[in-house]
Design a protein around this motif. Structure first.
Motif, mmCIF file in Angstrom:
data_model
loop_
_atom_site.group_PDB
_atom_site.id
_atom_site.type_symbol
_atom_site.label_atom_id
_atom_site.label_comp_id
_atom_site.label_asym_id
_atom_site.label_seq_id
_atom_site.Cartn_x
_atom_site.Cartn_y
_atom_site.Cartn_z
ATOM 1 N N ASN A 103 -18.452 4.819 3.270
ATOM 2 C CA ASN A 103 -17.899 4.292 2.025
ATOM 3 C C ASN A 103 -17.533 5.415 1.070
ATOM 4 N N LEU A 104 -18.395 6.394 0.967
ATOM 5 C CA LEU A 104 -18.124 7.518 0.071
ATOM 6 C C LEU A 104 -16.882 8.271 0.530
ATOM 7 N N TYR A 105 -16.753 8.486 1.827
ATOM 8 C CA TYR A 105 -15.577 9.158 2.407
ATOM 9 C C TYR A 105 -14.311 8.356 2.135
ATOM 10 N N SER A 106 -14.396 7.042 2.304
ATOM 11 C CA SER A 106 -13.230 6.179 2.099
ATOM 12 C C SER A 106 -12.785 6.182 0.641
ATOM 13 N N PHE A 107 -13.744 6.145 -0.279
ATOM 14 C CA PHE A 107 -13.389 6.125 -1.696
ATOM 15 C C PHE A 107 -12.784 7.446 -2.164
ATOM 16 N N SER A 108 -12.994 8.525 -1.432
ATOM 17 C CA SER A 108 -12.406 9.803 -1.840
ATOM 18 C C SER A 108 -10.885 9.792 -1.704
ATOM 19 N N PHE A 109 -10.328 8.869 -0.909
ATOM 20 C CA PHE A 109 -8.879 8.771 -0.747
ATOM 21 C C PHE A 109 -8.227 7.835 -1.775
ATOM 22 N N VAL A 110 -9.048 7.044 -2.454
ATOM 23 C CA VAL A 110 -8.512 5.985 -3.313
ATOM 24 C C VAL A 110 -7.672 6.502 -4.479
ATOM 25 N N PRO A 111 -8.067 7.571 -5.187
ATOM 26 C CA PRO A 111 -7.199 8.034 -6.288
ATOM 27 C C PRO A 111 -5.761 8.309 -5.853
ATOM 28 N N SER A 112 -5.581 8.926 -4.679
ATOM 29 C CA SER A 112 -4.226 9.180 -4.185
ATOM 30 C C SER A 112 -3.511 7.875 -3.854
ATOM 31 N N ILE A 113 -4.245 6.929 -3.259
ATOM 32 C CA ILE A 113 -3.640 5.632 -2.914
ATOM 33 C C ILE A 113 -3.205 4.897 -4.173
ATOM 34 N N MET A 114 -4.062 4.901 -5.189
ATOM 35 C CA MET A 114 -3.731 4.176 -6.409
ATOM 36 C C MET A 114 -2.625 4.880 -7.199
ATOM 37 N N HIS A 115 -2.530 6.191 -7.082
ATOM 38 C CA HIS A 115 -1.416 6.897 -7.724
ATOM 39 C C HIS A 115 -0.093 6.471 -7.087
ATOM 40 N N ARG A 116 -0.081 6.338 -5.772
ATOM 41 C CA ARG A 116 1.131 5.867 -5.102
ATOM 42 C C ARG A 116 1.435 4.412 -5.510
ATOM 43 N N LEU A 117 0.408 3.581 -5.589
ATOM 44 C CA LEU A 117 0.620 2.188 -5.994
ATOM 45 C C LEU A 117 1.159 2.125 -7.424
ATOM 46 N N GLU A 118 0.595 2.928 -8.313
ATOM 47 C CA GLU A 118 1.088 2.952 -9.696
ATOM 48 C C GLU A 118 2.559 3.369 -9.730
ATOM 49 N N SER A 119 2.915 4.349 -8.898
ATOM 50 C CA SER A 119 4.305 4.810 -8.839
ATOM 51 C C SER A 119 5.219 3.705 -8.324
ATOM 52 N N LEU A 120 4.761 2.979 -7.322
ATOM 53 C CA LEU A 120 5.554 1.871 -6.786
ATOM 54 C C LEU A 120 5.733 0.767 -7.826
ATOM 55 N N LEU A 121 4.693 0.502 -8.599
ATOM 56 C CA LEU A 121 4.801 -0.520 -9.638
ATOM 57 C C LEU A 121 5.750 -0.081 -10.749
ATOM 58 N N LEU A 122 5.776 1.214 -11.045
ATOM 59 C CA LEU A 122 6.768 1.718 -11.995
ATOM 60 C C LEU A 122 8.172 1.454 -11.474
ATOM 61 N N ALA A 123 8.372 1.721 -10.176
ATOM 62 C CA ALA A 123 9.679 1.483 -9.561
ATOM 63 C C ALA A 123 10.051 0.008 -9.622
ATOM 64 N N VAL A 124 9.079 -0.877 -9.408
ATOM 65 C CA VAL A 124 9.330 -2.321 -9.495
ATOM 66 C C VAL A 124 9.762 -2.705 -10.906
ATOM 67 N N ASN A 125 9.059 -2.182 -11.912
ATOM 68 C CA ASN A 125 9.401 -2.489 -13.300
ATOM 69 C C ASN A 125 10.793 -1.997 -13.663
ATOM 70 N N LEU A 126 11.145 -0.797 -13.177
ATOM 71 C CA LEU A 126 12.481 -0.265 -13.435
ATOM 72 C C LEU A 126 13.538 -1.135 -12.756
ATOM 73 N N LYS A 127 13.277 -1.517 -11.526
ATOM 74 C CA LYS A 127 14.226 -2.356 -10.789
ATOM 75 C C LYS A 127 14.428 -3.697 -11.490
ATOM 76 N N ARG A 128 13.348 -4.297 -11.971
ATOM 77 C CA ARG A 128 13.469 -5.571 -12.688
ATOM 78 C C ARG A 128 14.268 -5.392 -13.979
ATOM 79 N N MET A 129 14.033 -4.277 -14.661
ATOM 80 C CA MET A 129 14.735 -4.031 -15.917
ATOM 81 C C MET A 129 16.242 -3.936 -15.674
ATOM 82 N N VAL A 130 16.618 -3.255 -14.588
ATOM 83 C CA VAL A 130 18.038 -3.071 -14.297
ATOM 84 C C VAL A 130 18.678 -4.368 -13.821
#
Length: 776
Positions: free
Chosen positions: A322-349
């Motif tokens: 579990n500890l090993y798996s959670f060490s990857f989560v910040p990078s995963i969530m950064h990518r998810l946040e970036s994808l959500l930004l892209a979704v918001n931009l796409k909706r705006m356009v």
């Protein structure tokens, strides 16, 4: 002469509204907002009895062998993810290989306020430990958790929890692990002291917490106050206790008990009990970074021996997986946040788009990600594609709208549309800078959801479609970065939605263009066949048959060739053809080499679309013999042609040349492209099929020559040389260029070259530097 043609079914063509107006002088501050998608922000109201969470499994599949498995993580969000994000797959670059990540919708669950608080305590504890590798400040952080929750502060808010194993279902959350942050020795002793050991339990051990069952201390996280370090316990060392001999290299053998007394001044009281096997805490890194080097062995890969009585249990049960798996989560969530930004931009356009336009979110993300992020996707390819379409769309709009303007006036108007300053203004007016990803991800700066200790509070802002988004802070974004993103977004819409989608985006951002054909009016008083060999020229152009040969005549007429029967020279057609050729060649390369890295694709475009390449092609096919120009122009062309005899005619790339070219030669290729484009009623395919034989062989990844100027800059960057500002001058028609390179504060190289123009002089200086540096 009027060239008729059937117009596309459309409203009257839109004029380029800003083309003849100066942009306002109001400067754009380089301090721009940094957006956070609203999907990750949800103020918690402590009065709510329960809250609904949409749960997704973050599944991770390692593509390498390692003795520690990777477990799934549960992501709980108050908002539902967009469908193309919920099915997204991407790779993390780990030192041992890659881990493939994908999201899977799992369930919708209601959590009580107590459960939410418990979940937040867990994720704050585990991420603070992984990111900080220390314990003392954790208590203050958890105290602020309750304060922030009671205030209802708007901050990053979602849940990241360990997923339950199959035997723990029906719940998808491993609640036993979530409650591990509240480990109390009393709970353990109530069941395991002075009683027979339960199944799979081999007894109790004395710890800093008191007497603890061995089944609880295994798979736990412990803290050793005498060293200030944290460890993950993975098992018992059945052949080791305080009286076992320690044999340090080059020293006398002594017991562990003696070692602790001599080195730390600690007397072990329970020297007969078994010791613990532990691992150092994993380092959280940026696993989105492309081309990560294989990590060398570090302390987190090695095991340590620990006396239980010096260990204070922080979390139990908590497995090393579990500890090993959670060490990857910040990078995963950064990518998810970036994808959500892209979704918001796409909706705006696309919010008010009536066309059937579908743009994948990953393409929008690619368009807003710069090379500075150092990830495996960035905007360079889309920028090259969008830049070529922008130039093409603006050029044909101006050409057909201002039919009496000369090439100089058209160029000035176009610059006011496609320049970096203009594009930056368009982008800033539409709030694009807040979406741009321009920095390499630093896990230390990642905001732990629900953690109110860092002052990571957000301000709400409304976008053009009245949707809300949040501002995390402000950062500097260069105007060229904004311009690059505008071009890349044009490329994203073009590559996935076609030209209609690209035109829609350009109009949305403020660049008013269309692709409607308008007849081109020119009145010639001479038959083209009397001045040029129309049939021969058509054969050179892949047997393209001109409906209006007057266009061919105009395309070959130099501005200094004064005949009253010819109303214009080739410059207007060259203006148009330059943009059309750039676009069709860029599209060809983009589609032919879809897997090519962005940098290589950009270099291939530069090698194909340049004056040297066009001039060589013109000479190779003897087009210079058909140009209508006075003797002095032909004399200049003849000098260039004579210099070409020293070059290989097998290649049409101009970077190998050590001489300069008459610009007229390159202009003719472009004007012929413009003539075909107008004659064919804006048929870009006709242009490419007709001009392509002149440019063969087209560049490929195998045949692409290195641009000496780019190679010079790349080499200096690799060797960490300092490039001084070049000295350049032009006297009596001769250009002089001096480049100087420093290494460790000492001038390593100085070279001066001369040529008939600045570009050639620069190319020669760089080639000579590379020759001397590489010992060629």
């Amino acid at each position: 002469m009027e060239i008729d043609g059937t117009q596309q079914q459309s409203a009257a063509p839109l004029l380029v509204e800003e083309a003849t107006q100066e942009f306002e002088s109001e400067p754009y501050d380089d301090e721009q907002p940094s957006y956070v998608p609203a999907e990750l922000v949800k103020p918690w109201c402590s009065n709510d009895a329960s809250a609904l969470y949409h749960c997704y499994l973050i599944q991770m599949k390692p593509n390498f062998c390692y003795d520690i498995p990777v477990n799934d993580i549960v992501l709980g969000m108050r908002s539902e993810l967009d469908c193309d994000i919920a099915n997204m797959t991407f790779d993390l670059e780990v030192g041992r290989g890659t881990i493939t990540v994908n999201f899977k919708k799992a369930a919708e669950i209601h959590l009580s306020s107590e459960q939410v608080l418990q979940c937040r305590r867990f994720q704050i504890t585990i991420f603070r430990i992984l990111l900080d590798h220390e314990l003392p400040n954790l208590g203050k952080v958890l105290e602020r958790l309750c304060l922030g929750q009671n205030l209802g502060i708007e901050s990053i808010d979602y849940l990241l929890l360990p997923a339950a194993r199959m035997h723990q279902r029906p719940s998808i959350i491993d609640w036993e692990c979530v409650t591990s942050v509240s480990f109390r020795c009393e709970e353990n002793s109530e069941y395991h002291v002075d009683c027979s050991p339960p199944k799979n339990c081999s007894g109790v051990l004395h710890t800093k917490n008191g007497m603890v069952c061995t089944c609880r201390i295994q798979n736990s996280l412990v803290y050793t106050p005498h060293t200030g370090l944290l460890y993950c316990i993975t098992g018992l060392l059945h052949d080791l206790n305080g009286n076992s001999l320690l044999r340090p290299r080059g020293r006398r053998a002594r017991s562990y008990k003696t070692h602790y007394e001599e080195k730390h001044g600690i007397k072990l009281r329970f020297d007969q009990q078994l010791w613990l096997k532990g691992k150092h805490i994993f380092k959280v890194q940026n696993y989105l970074k492309s081309c990560r080097l294989h990590a060398e062995r570090d302390s987190c890969h090695t095991s340590v021996e620990l006396p239980p009585e010096l260990c204070s249990i922080v979390m139990s049960p908590l497995s090393v997986s579990n500890l090993y798996s959670f060490s990857f989560v910040p990078s995963i969530m950064h990518r998810l946040e970036s994808l959500l930004l892209a979704v918001n931009l796409k909706r705006m356009v696309l919010d008010r788009c009536t066309e059937n336009v579908t743009i994948p979110t990953i393409k929008v993300l690619e368009a807003i990600t710069t090379k500075h992020c150092k990830e495996n996707l960035h905007l360079e390819s889309l920028e090259a594609l969008g830049d070529s379409f922008l130039k093409y769309a603006a050029s044909q709009q101006l050409f057909k709208t201002y039919q009496n303007d000369d090439e100089g006036d058209l160029t000035v108007k176009r610059e006011k549309i496609i320049s970096n300053d203009a594009l930056c203004k368009f982008g800033c007016d539409r709030k694009l800078p807040g979406f741009i990803r321009n920095e390499c991800f630093d896990p230390k700066s990642w905001i732990i959801p629900g953690d109110y200790s860092g002052g990571s509070f957000l301000n709400e802002e409304l976008l053009f479609n009245k949707r809300n988004i949040y501002i995390r802070g402000r950062r500097k974004v260069k105007s060229k970065r904004v311009a690059d993103v505008v071009e890349a977004l044009i490329g994203a819409f073009l590559s996935t939605g076609g030209e209609i989608a690209a035109i829609y985006f350009m109009n949305w951002v403020g660049i008013k263009v269309d692709l409607v054909h308008i007849p081109y009016e020119r009145h010639f008083q001479v038959q083209p066949e009397k001045l040029i060999d129309v049939r021969h020229l058509e054969s050179l152009l892949n047997n393209y048959s001109f409906r209006h040969p007057h266009l061919l005549l105009e395309a070959l007429t130099h501005r200094s060739y004064m005949l009253p029967q010819i109303p214009g020279c080739y410059e207007r057609l060259e203006f148009l053809g330059d943009a059309v050729l750039d676009y069709v060649i860029t599209v060809y390369l983009y589609n032919k080499y879809p897997g090519m890295s962005p940098g290589v694709l950009t270099d291939m475009r530069s090698a194909s679309v340049n004056n040297n390449c066009y001039a060589l092609s013109a000479v190779k096919h003897r087009l210079h013999e058909h140009i209508l120009a006075p003797d002095n122009v032909h004399s200049n062309i003849a000098n260039t042609v004579n210099n070409f005899e020293r070059l290989s005619m097998e290649s049409t790339f101009g970077w190998e040349s050590e001489t300069s070219f008459s610009e007229v030669l390159a202009d003719i290729i472009e004007s012929l492209a413009g003539a075909i484009f107008v004659d064919s009623e804006y048929d870009k395919n006709a242009v490419f099929q007709s001009i392509r034989p002149l440019l063969e062989p087209l560049v490929s990844p195998e045949t692409m020559p290195l641009n000496p100027v780019k190679e010079f800059h790349d080499y200096c960057q690799k060797m960490q040389y300092i490039m001084k500002k070049p000295v350049k001058s032009i006297q009596n028609g001769v250009a002089t260029r001096t480049i100087e390179v420093e290494a460790n504060g000492v001038v390593k190289y100085t070279y001066t070259s001369t040529a008939s123009n600045n570009d050639t002089a620069k190319r020669l200086a760089c080639k000579e530097f590379l020759r001397l540096s590489k010992g060629n």
